[in-house]
Scaffold this motif. Sequence first.
Motif, PDB file in Angstrom:
ATOM      1  N   LEU A  83       0.830  -1.208   0.000  1.00 39.35           N
ATOM      2  CA  LEU A  83       0.000   0.000   0.000  1.00 39.35           C
ATOM      3  C   LEU A  83       0.866   1.259   0.000  1.00 39.35           C
ATOM      4  O   LEU A  83       0.572   2.222  -0.720  1.00 39.35           O
ATOM      5  CB  LEU A  83      -0.924  -0.016   1.215  1.00 39.35           C
ATOM      6  N   ASP A  84       1.926   1.251   0.787  1.00 41.35           N
ATOM      7  CA  ASP A  84       2.820   2.423   0.818  1.00 41.35           C
ATOM      8  C   ASP A  84       3.403   2.694  -0.562  1.00 41.35           C
ATOM      9  O   ASP A  84       3.394   3.818  -1.060  1.00 41.35           O
ATOM     10  CB  ASP A  84       3.970   2.204   1.812  1.00 41.35           C
ATOM     11  N   SER A 137     -13.259  -3.311   1.857  1.00 41.76           N
ATOM     12  CA  SER A 137     -13.333  -2.159   2.763  1.00 41.76           C
ATOM     13  C   SER A 137     -11.940  -1.877   3.345  1.00 41.76           C
ATOM     14  O   SER A 137     -11.547  -0.728   3.521  1.00 41.76           O
ATOM     15  CB  SER A 137     -14.374  -2.373   3.864  1.00 41.76           C
ATOM     16  N   TYR A 138     -11.181  -2.921   3.610  1.00 35.29           N
ATOM     17  CA  TYR A 138      -9.806  -2.745   4.099  1.00 35.29           C
ATOM     18  C   TYR A 138      -8.949  -2.064   3.032  1.00 35.29           C
ATOM     19  O   TYR A 138      -8.293  -1.051   3.285  1.00 35.29           O
ATOM     20  CB  TYR A 138      -9.193  -4.111   4.464  1.00 35.29           C
ATOM     21  N   PHE A 139      -8.998  -2.620   1.836  1.00 33.12           N
ATOM     22  CA  PHE A 139      -8.105  -2.126   0.793  1.00 33.12           C
ATOM     23  C   PHE A 139      -8.336  -0.645   0.504  1.00 33.12           C
ATOM     24  O   PHE A 139      -7.397   0.154   0.486  1.00 33.12           O
ATOM     25  CB  PHE A 139      -8.267  -2.965  -0.485  1.00 33.12           C
ATOM     26  N   TYR A 140      -9.606  -0.255   0.308  1.00 33.00           N
ATOM     27  CA  TYR A 140      -9.859   1.151  -0.043  1.00 33.00           C
ATOM     28  C   TYR A 140      -9.642   2.081   1.153  1.00 33.00           C
ATOM     29  O   TYR A 140      -9.222   3.218   0.984  1.00 33.00           O
ATOM     30  CB  TYR A 140     -11.241   1.309  -0.689  1.00 33.00           C
ATOM     31  N   ARG A 141      -9.912   1.592   2.347  1.00 31.01           N
ATOM     32  CA  ARG A 141      -9.651   2.413   3.534  1.00 31.01           C
ATOM     33  C   ARG A 141      -8.150   2.713   3.644  1.00 31.01           C
ATOM     34  O   ARG A 141      -7.727   3.855   3.801  1.00 31.01           O
ATOM     35  CB  ARG A 141     -10.141   1.681   4.796  1.00 31.01           C
ATOM     36  N   GLU A 142      -7.367   1.665   3.499  1.00 33.95           N
ATOM     37  CA  GLU A 142      -5.921   1.822   3.690  1.00 33.95           C
ATOM     38  C   GLU A 142      -5.276   2.618   2.551  1.00 33.95           C
ATOM     39  O   GLU A 142      -4.391   3.434   2.780  1.00 33.95           O
ATOM     40  CB  GLU A 142      -5.261   0.442   3.819  1.00 33.95           C
ATOM     41  N   LEU A 143      -5.729   2.383   1.337  1.00 35.75           N
ATOM     42  CA  LEU A 143      -5.138   3.111   0.214  1.00 35.75           C
ATOM     43  C   LEU A 143      -5.531   4.586   0.288  1.00 35.75           C
ATOM     44  O   LEU A 143      -4.694   5.475   0.109  1.00 35.75           O
ATOM     45  CB  LEU A 143      -5.603   2.504  -1.120  1.00 35.75           C
ATOM     46  N   LYS A 195      -6.363   6.454   2.799  1.00 37.97           N
ATOM     47  CA  LYS A 195      -5.621   7.143   3.866  1.00 37.97           C
ATOM     48  C   LYS A 195      -4.285   7.682   3.359  1.00 37.97           C
ATOM     49  O   LYS A 195      -3.860   8.771   3.687  1.00 37.97           O
ATOM     50  CB  LYS A 195      -5.299   6.115   4.964  1.00 37.97           C
ATOM     51  N   ARG A 196      -3.663   6.872   2.530  1.00 36.17           N
ATOM     52  CA  ARG A 196      -2.308   7.207   2.074  1.00 36.17           C
ATOM     53  C   ARG A 196      -2.304   8.215   0.923  1.00 36.17           C
ATOM     54  O   ARG A 196      -1.240   8.712   0.558  1.00 36.17           O
ATOM     55  CB  ARG A 196      -1.579   5.928   1.636  1.00 36.17           C
ATOM     56  N   VAL A 197      -3.460   8.454   0.324  1.00 36.92           N
ATOM     57  CA  VAL A 197      -3.472   9.408  -0.806  1.00 36.92           C
ATOM     58  C   VAL A 197      -4.378  10.606  -0.536  1.00 36.92           C
ATOM     59  O   VAL A 197      -4.782  11.306  -1.468  1.00 36.92           O
ATOM     60  CB  VAL A 197      -3.859   8.727  -2.146  1.00 36.92           C
ATOM     61  N   GLY A 198      -4.747  10.817   0.718  1.00 36.56           N
ATOM     62  CA  GLY A 198      -5.503  12.019   1.069  1.00 36.56           C
ATOM     63  C   GLY A 198      -7.009  11.914   0.881  1.00 36.56           C
ATOM     64  O   GLY A 198      -7.707  12.913   0.849  1.00 36.56           O
ATOM     65  N   LEU A 199      -7.532  10.697   0.722  1.00 38.79           N
ATOM     66  CA  LEU A 199      -8.988  10.543   0.577  1.00 38.79           C
ATOM     67  C   LEU A 199      -9.577   9.783   1.764  1.00 38.79           C
ATOM     68  O   LEU A 199     -10.701   9.277   1.698  1.00 38.79           O
ATOM     69  CB  LEU A 199      -9.317   9.800  -0.733  1.00 38.79           C
TER      70      LEU A 199
END
Length: 798
Positions: free
Chosen positions: A91-92, A532-538, A540-544
């Motif tokens: 994800l990072d 829900s995990y994937f989009y939450r975590e991604l 967070k890292r791109v400002g959404l």
Amino acid sequence: MASEEKCVYTACPGWGDHDYCVIKTIVEDGKIVRAEKADYPDKYLGDSHICQKGLESIKQPYNKERLLYPLKRKGARGAGDWERISWDQALDEIAEKMLEIRDNYGPESVSFWNFIAGYPPMTGLGPVLASRFAGLWGATDGVQSYGLDNGPQYAMQYVFNHQMGFMSFDPRCLTHSDLIIVWGANPVENQQRIARNLIRAKENGARIIDIGLVFDGTAGLSDWFIPAKPGTDLYLALAMANYIVTNKRYNIPFMNKHTIAPYLVDVATGQYIRDENENYFIWDETAGKPVALEPKTGQVTIDTPAYFGTYDVSGTQCKPAFELLTEHLASYTLEEAERITGVSAQDIIKLTEEYITADKAFLLGALGLRYQNQGETYRAFYLLGCLVGKLGDLGSGVMSGLLSTSAPIMFNNYGIARPNGPKGNKIKFVRQKDFFPQILSGDPYPIKAMFVTSGNPAHNCPNRGRWIEAFEAMDLVVDIDIWMTDTGELADYVLPDCMPFERKDIIDMAAYGHVVLQEPAIEPMGEAKDPSYFYRELSKRVGLGEYFDKTADDWLEEKLKVDYPPITSLDPPLTLDRLKKEKMVPIAWPKGDPFDGMRAMEFVTETGKIEFYAERLVEVEQGFPTYFPPLESPTVDTPNEKYPYQFFSGRQRFFMQSMFTNDPLMIELSGKEPSARINPIDAAREGIDDGDKVEVYNQRGHVVSTMRLDEAIPPGTIQVWFGWRQKQFEEGTYAELLVPLGDESTTTPAGEYWYDEAKKVYGEEDHTNGLGTGYAGGWDTIWDCACALRKLEDGKGA
Ligand SMILES: Nc1nc2c(c(=O)[nH]1)N[C@H]1C(S)=C(S)[C@@H](COP(=O)(O)OP(=O)(O)OC[C@H]3O[C@@H](n4cnc5c(=O)[nH]c(N)nc54)[C@H](O)[C@@H]3O)O[C@H]1N2
Ligand SMILES: Nc1nc2c(c(=O)[nH]1)N[C@H]1C(S)=C(S)[C@@H](COP(=O)(O)OP(=O)(O)OC[C@H]3O[C@@H](n4cnc5c(=O)[nH]c(N)nc54)[C@H](O)[C@@H]3O)O[C@H]1N2
Ligand code: SF4
Ligand SMILES: [Mo]
């Protein structure tokens, strides 16, 4: 001690077959042991069903090819060298790359391929959250105007002014038919719920006629199989219409009531005549004068509306639409039809007479007319139904799209996908015909990344070579799937999604009139994570992050916020808590005849009638359905010297697109290995024996395979079953040969007209339904493909 069984409901992993079953998954000691038909509380709506794929699907989570960990490409793209990494690292790195691309080129340089058809369930959280993310980020969607499965939508747009109008019905309607003409479809292998109702219909005495290409499972079930030359069905349908018209076998009361047959058309412009109040006109033969009909609601109340002749209305020369139809059909003679379609004139008469005289008759098309002229073909189906009045009566009807449902269900998916409404959607839509050129040229803006969130394009999309080239030109390709697929093999990162057996969802599109809670049957295998995990975590890292800070349960609550009376009128109200207790809830749907939306006979056309004459399409000279030969499939008039065979890569019952192609039993049942098939007559001419190694090829690519001689394949066609993976072939694959869908070279003036119109009707900002693609503007040409073959002495292709 006997261990305890637990059961939950699951969207069938074979979801993409348009049957949309919920299966009951039975778990013992934390392992799935069995699948069964679902137990619906409303036994009538829930005409439950399971097929061999549903039964076999429970082995899929444990398949050794399951993708269990995030992987990062190590070697060259496509070389198969992967490194296992943690979710955090994946994800990072992905987020960092996305931001870098956005900073350098803009957010639209990231594209999404969210082709939801095969995702179980297709309106589940995976596809909906992908769409939300793409819309908020401002990504490019390149699936616009792709053309797949969309001929029926075109036909419905121009016959009913609503492109999804009458896509679905309850196949139990068929059990009330006396005659079912299955036309360009193979439900026995592809839509087993329909197949089951064909069998019920047969048991009730119905006769089944199959108009097809290969002698498939449905041909085997039918009483009469009529093989047509590929891509010529439109001619056949129009010749049938001409026979009905010239022999005066049409149904005037039906046409008066429900169609535009007597409406007057301006001879000079091809447009219906209207007065300043938008009223339409018919001609009263007895009174010798025009009669006005209001838009939307006008009813023919006179006894003698003119069907033929030329009239003068306030100085405008006009003719009834029916007169124009008669003139249009005149050239579609039985003799020409025999020459073009290969169906004898005698058989065309017999077929048409059977259709006319049957008390209740269904024309059951589906999606198997994948030729450039398919949209016109489906329009001609509706024309036939109108001429003989076999529409809208239980057991009589015309189906072009073939989605079965006991009762339509709607949810707030659009609300989730577009939190700021259509105008807040930031997706940039790029048509397929522009998408690949744009990837390669960077013009008008560069496309540097692709997220494949649903679908398996490098396997299923025509012209696989384009994908290899396109991915090569990108800085970031991410594939989210449950296997390492043909697409994943070409990616930079592959991320393991949960299977439906492992994730929570609401199965809102199950075709059985119930809202169903999908609960995990087992813990996710390996490090598979739910959407829900994937989009939450991604995000967070791109400002959404603020848009995705929810659990699966929160999203399911959102889904239930729907404004649809069959749901809002439920008592007690449908909440997630209620669903958790009851697991499945039938929607409030009146008991009575099986659902067929056509039966209300209410149409949203301007005339309020079924418009078998489309005045808008006069601009592209297709006011009435008009024959033109298929794009590439050879015909008597358009032979292809270099590539003389049609290349047909239709499906079979054991694979569901690319799904089940790693299941040992399904592989066994599918013949152990891929093969190409050819009629013995062609084989003899080519000097090919059963079992010979051949290369089937055209200008776009090739496939090397064992050749089987098979009388089920008509002369002039070479067939390879769709589904097999690229690595299962010795060399190449069918997808290399196929004509690109929605390409510059495959669209037509009618396609362009349709696209422009769809943008106006559905809005420039979001001419999708929030999920997947805008259908308008391209044609499905998957069967519309020519090829040649050569025998390989050394087993090696060129
Ligand atoms: N088992 C299984 N079921 C599936 C799928 C799957 O992959 N596997 N895929 C699902 C999907 S996404 C779809 S869209 C549907 C498609 O379902 P169908 O529309 O039934 O599609 P096909 O099998 O592709 O083609 C149906 C038949 O069309 C006939 N045909 C081909 N060319 C012509 C022609 O020129 N004229 C006439 N009259 N007939 C012709 C062929 O004989 C073929 O058997 O199936 C769904 N169901
Ligand atoms: N030659 C040829 N090509 C065709 C056709 C044909 O008949 N012949 N048919 C065409 C038609 S009609 C269609 S609709 C398209 C279909 O094209 P696609 O929709 O691309 O087909 P599928 O193989 O069903 O893709 C579904 C993908 O989702 C993955 N998947 C399954 N379950 C899950 C899950 O729970 N989570 C995630 N993340 N992924 C999951 C599968 O592994 C698979 O990779 O193919 C088209 N291509
Ligand atoms: S018919 Fe389709 S959805 Fe139903 S069980 Fe079989 S594969 Fe699954
Ligand atoms: Mo499809």
